[in-house]
Design an enzyme around this catalytic site. Structure first.
Site, short mmCIF file in Angstrom:
data_model
loop_
_atom_site.label_atom_id
_atom_site.label_comp_id
_atom_site.label_asym_id
_atom_site.label_seq_id
_atom_site.Cartn_x
_atom_site.Cartn_y
_atom_site.Cartn_z
N CYS A 2 0.83 -1.19 -0.15
CA CYS A 2 0.05 -0.07 0.08
C CYS A 2 0.95 1.34 0.00
O CYS A 2 2.03 1.02 0.55
CB CYS A 2 -0.89 0.20 1.28
SG CYS A 2 -1.93 -1.24 1.50
N ARG A 27 3.19 -0.33 -5.26
CA ARG A 27 3.19 -0.64 -3.71
C ARG A 27 1.76 -1.14 -3.54
O ARG A 27 1.51 -1.71 -2.57
CB ARG A 27 3.47 0.50 -2.87
CG ARG A 27 4.60 1.05 -2.80
CD ARG A 27 4.69 1.96 -1.76
NE ARG A 27 4.56 1.61 -0.24
CZ ARG A 27 5.82 1.13 0.50
NH1 ARG A 27 6.65 1.36 0.24
NH2 ARG A 27 5.47 0.57 1.70
N TRP A 74 -3.32 -2.25 -1.51
CA TRP A 74 -2.81 -3.68 -1.64
C TRP A 74 -3.64 -4.80 -0.72
O TRP A 74 -3.24 -4.53 0.72
CB TRP A 74 -1.15 -3.99 -1.83
CG TRP A 74 -1.02 -5.43 -2.15
CD1 TRP A 74 -0.79 -5.79 -3.55
CD2 TRP A 74 -0.88 -6.70 -1.41
NE1 TRP A 74 -0.56 -7.23 -3.58
CE2 TRP A 74 -0.27 -7.71 -2.27
CE3 TRP A 74 -1.02 -7.00 0.08
CZ2 TRP A 74 -0.44 -9.19 -2.00
CZ3 TRP A 74 -0.66 -8.32 0.31
CH2 TRP A 74 -0.33 -9.42 -0.59
N ASN A 100 -1.13 1.90 6.44
CA ASN A 100 -0.40 0.63 5.65
C ASN A 100 -0.15 -0.15 6.98
O ASN A 100 0.03 0.42 8.22
CB ASN A 100 0.86 1.14 5.27
CG ASN A 100 0.55 1.83 3.84
OD1 ASN A 100 -0.34 1.87 3.22
ND2 ASN A 100 1.61 2.53 3.32
N GLY A 101 -0.14 -1.29 6.66
CA GLY A 101 0.19 -2.32 8.08
C GLY A 101 -1.01 -3.27 8.17
O GLY A 101 -2.03 -3.26 7.42
N GLU A 479 16.24 -17.19 -9.92
CA GLU A 479 15.64 -16.02 -10.25
C GLU A 479 14.73 -15.78 -11.60
O GLU A 479 13.90 -15.35 -11.73
CB GLU A 479 16.95 -14.73 -10.03
CG GLU A 479 16.44 -13.66 -10.59
CD GLU A 479 15.30 -12.93 -9.66
OE1 GLU A 479 14.93 -11.78 -10.10
OE2 GLU A 479 15.25 -13.64 -8.40
N LYS A 483 11.17 -14.46 -12.00
CA LYS A 483 10.86 -13.52 -13.16
C LYS A 483 9.57 -13.93 -13.95
O LYS A 483 8.71 -13.34 -14.32
CB LYS A 483 11.94 -13.21 -13.81
CG LYS A 483 12.81 -12.13 -12.92
CD LYS A 483 12.29 -10.87 -12.74
CE LYS A 483 12.72 -10.49 -11.38
NZ LYS A 483 12.17 -11.08 -10.05
N GLU A 486 6.15 -14.51 -12.32
CA GLU A 486 5.64 -13.35 -11.44
C GLU A 486 4.83 -12.61 -12.58
O GLU A 486 3.88 -11.86 -12.28
CB GLU A 486 6.32 -12.80 -10.50
CG GLU A 486 7.61 -12.18 -11.04
CD GLU A 486 8.57 -11.47 -9.95
OE1 GLU A 486 7.84 -11.40 -8.71
OE2 GLU A 486 9.56 -11.25 -10.04
N HIS A 502 16.53 -35.87 -10.02
CA HIS A 502 15.88 -36.52 -8.75
C HIS A 502 14.51 -35.95 -8.53
O HIS A 502 14.20 -35.99 -7.52
CB HIS A 502 16.80 -35.83 -7.73
CG HIS A 502 18.22 -36.45 -7.59
ND1 HIS A 502 18.42 -37.57 -6.94
CD2 HIS A 502 19.23 -36.03 -7.81
CE1 HIS A 502 19.72 -38.06 -7.16
NE2 HIS A 502 20.50 -36.79 -7.70
N LYS A 599 5.32 -4.25 -4.49
CA LYS A 599 6.73 -4.01 -4.68
C LYS A 599 7.32 -4.33 -3.31
O LYS A 599 8.40 -5.09 -3.23
CB LYS A 599 7.07 -2.61 -4.84
CG LYS A 599 8.46 -2.32 -5.18
CD LYS A 599 9.33 -3.18 -6.18
CE LYS A 599 10.90 -2.86 -6.56
NZ LYS A 599 11.39 -3.76 -7.48
#
Length: 604
Positions: A2, A27, A74, A100-101, A479, A483, A486, A502, A599
């Site tokens: 947020c 955000r 968010w 926020n939070g 990574e 990428k 997402e 395996h 983010k």
């Protein structure tokens, strides 16, 4: 997660609030809203969806005011609806709040307030805050005292900004969630992050946990919750406002991929001297890490992959090191003893899980160090020491240039630790440093010649995507898969090359392209693993130099320049970023704002 924006000044606040919200959409972008003092009271406009939808509602009919607050959300408590969008108000609309939070005791507070006749209209935890302020106002407290009492009743993490009808002020407080004040000649700004107002000012004050700020037209007052003044000197942010725009690029992600030559040059500037084979990490002279014999690196997401890269570099240098997921650190952290250094890796320096791990390590007596992109971040202040990666602002939700800069800083840190350790074995910096100095130019050439768009087009309809690598290629394989998944929403997995046989090999089909990363180390083994996938019909996209043996086996090839094996994986990483970007673009995904993601994850 947020984004908060606030403005107090002489001009109309609406333009500032809306541009700030657009700058903060990385955000959160489930819903957005603003509240302003319009001369007759507080007026609120809010909408589910993106800031663009809010802008349409603000202009019809027009909204005006010299003081205001805004929020882009968010979702945590409650789905993204108009009712759950911020700002939230009390029942009289005399108080407006953005937050926020997570308020951990909101259910208890809501129950007690409901018993006193307060009516709630949303599913959010935030709505208890304006009702708490209203409660204390009804009890006879003044505005400032009512705000402080309300904040004191909260448990959890929060960044809060509130307006009260008739007073030209914004009240703000933080505990575990970031807030920064911007100052510019009679104009004042409040935000979750500097890019929200960077086009207006580069003079900032970072609030610390427990701080209360009261922003008025004649200045800002900083105190603790009890009202005692605290000193928070202003700092100058050295980011260029143009860095927070897309410029000629269609997406922030593509812009930030192409900024890696510049961001890496900034990361190493003044820190390496190839001519005399030396490394100079400011604040960490030779001997700075005497007595350190083990390192724990804690991080999440892309930063975890950089931490894994760093742990491998440390182990190769003779320093026992482990990369640990920050969100699991309090559950299964290894023992901390004398000689343990805990390194927190976080792009924003505000990641809640990483901050929690950092505080847990500090409580155990570990020496702590933060590697971050934000000088005044919470992590930089909580840790004993910090190193800034100097990558510049990164707006795209999918981290790109910050990963490269984090990995490079951790490699330099590995050398410093090994040089200070009695039994360390520093890597061959006489070959490493020239390679590192040339890395920005090599990435620049790679970007100009990459065929990643054609590779993406060729395999965009595949069922699944596998990325494999050994040694320093392993975190880059992880990574690359992250990428891809997402921003394309397609299934992708990263594996250590040897692990393919395996279990994961059972999933390989002709519809499963495999991207092996070749770094010049253990390549024969990686090639063998690649052959095992190809035998099962998997298309192979080799990530390697042009003259590598893997090109004979591969169906396609992403070329990387010849370089030191310890740096080859970082070149491969850029190619994999480009493949992910172009695949997502072909699939018409919202690349800069992937669904369900934000983010900076500021709640655990």
């Amino acid at each position: 997660m947020c984004g908060i924006i606030g403005h107090v000044g002489t001009g109309d606040a609406i333009e500032t609030l809306l541009s700030g919200l657009e700058n903060l959409e990385y955000r959160g972008y489930d819903s957005a809203g603003v509240a302003v003092q319009n001369g007759a009271g507080i007026e609120v406009r809010k909408r589910s969806g993106k800031v663009s939808e809010l802008k349409a509602s603000v202009g019809n009919p027009g909204l005006e005011g010299r003081i205001g607050i805004g929020h882009t959300r968010w979702s945590t408590h409650g789905p993204p609806t108009d009712e759950n969008a911020h700002p939230h108000t009390d029942s009289t609309t005399d108080v407006a709040v953005v937050h926020n939070g997570i308020i951990e005791n909101y259910a208890d507070l809501k129950s007690r307030l409901s018993e006193r006749g307060h009516e709630f209209t949303s599913d959010t935890d935030t709505e208890v805050i304006p009702h708490l302020i209203q409660h204390y106002l009804e009890e006879g407290y003044g505005n400032e005292s009512a705000f402080r009492h309300a904040i004191d009743a909260l448990e959890g993490s929060y960044a809060v900004a509130a307006m009260l009808s008739g007073e030209h002020a914004i009240y703000a407080a933080r505990q575990g969630s970031p807030l920064v004040v911007g100052i510019d000649d009679g104009e004042y700004f409040l935000a979750s992050d500097v890019p929200a107002f960077l086009e207006y000012t580069d003079t900032v004050v970072y609030l610390e946990d427990g701080d209360v700020a009261i922003v008025r037209p004649d200045g800002v007052e900083f105190t603790n919750l009890d009202g005692r003044p605290v000193s928070r000197p202003p700092e100058t942010v050295d980011w260029d406002p143009e860095q927070t725009g897309k410029g000629e690029y269609d997406h922030f992600m593509l812009k930030e991929i192409h900024e890696q030559p510049t961001s890496l040059a900034q990361t190493i500037e003044g820190r390496i001297q190839p001519d005399n084979a030396s490394i100079d990490l400011e604040g960490f002279e030779p001997g700075s890490f005497d007595g350190i014999d083990t390192v724990q690196l804690v991080a999440c997401g892309t930063s975890y992959h950089a931490a894994l890269f760093g742990s491998l570099a440390l182990n190769r240098a003779g320093i026992p090191a482990r990369a640990l997921l920050a969100n699991e650190y309090s559950v299964c952290s290894p023992p901390v003893r004398d000689g343990t250094l805990v390194v927190a890796v976080s792009q924003s320096g505000e990641t809640a899980d990483t901050l929690s791990a950092l505080r847990a390590a500090d409580a155990e007596g570990a020496r702590t160090l933060t590697v971050t992109n934000v000088v005044g971040s919470t992590a930089a202040r909580v840790a004993d020491e910090s190193i800034c990666i100097r990558a510049g602002p990164e707006i795209g939700v999918a981290a790109t240039k910050t990963f490269s800069s984090q990995a490079v800083i951790l490699a330099l840190l590995a050398h410093r630790l090994a040089a200070d350790a009695s039994d360390g074995t520093p890597f061959d910096i006489e070959s490493f440093l020239p390679g590192l100095a040339a890395l920005p130019d090599r990435i620049d050439g790679l970007l100009a010649s990459s065929n990643a768009d054609r590779i993406a087009r060729r395999y965009v309809d595949a069922e699944s995507y596998f990325f494999i690598g050994r040694g320093l290629g392993f975190p880059v394989a992880l990574e690359g898969a992250l990428k891809f998944k997402e921003i394309t929403y397609e299934h992708a997995e990263g594996f250590a090359s040897g692990e393919l046989k395996h279990g994961p090999l059972a999933l390989v089909t002709p519809e499963t392209p495999v991207f092996p990363v070749f770094t010049g180390e253990e390549d024969e083994k990686t090639l063998k693993n690649t052959e095992e996938a190809a035998t099962r019909g998997a298309p192979v996209v080799a990530v390697c130099p042009d003259d590598h043996r893997a090109t004979e086996l591969a169906d396609a090839h992403l070329e990387i320049p010849e370089t030191e094996p310890s740096l080859a994986a970082l070149l491969a990483n850029v190619q994999l970023q480009l493949v992910s970007y172009h695949a997502a673009d072909l699939l018409d995904r919202p690349i800069d704002k992937p669904r369900n993601l934000a983010k900076s994850v500021t709640v655990e």
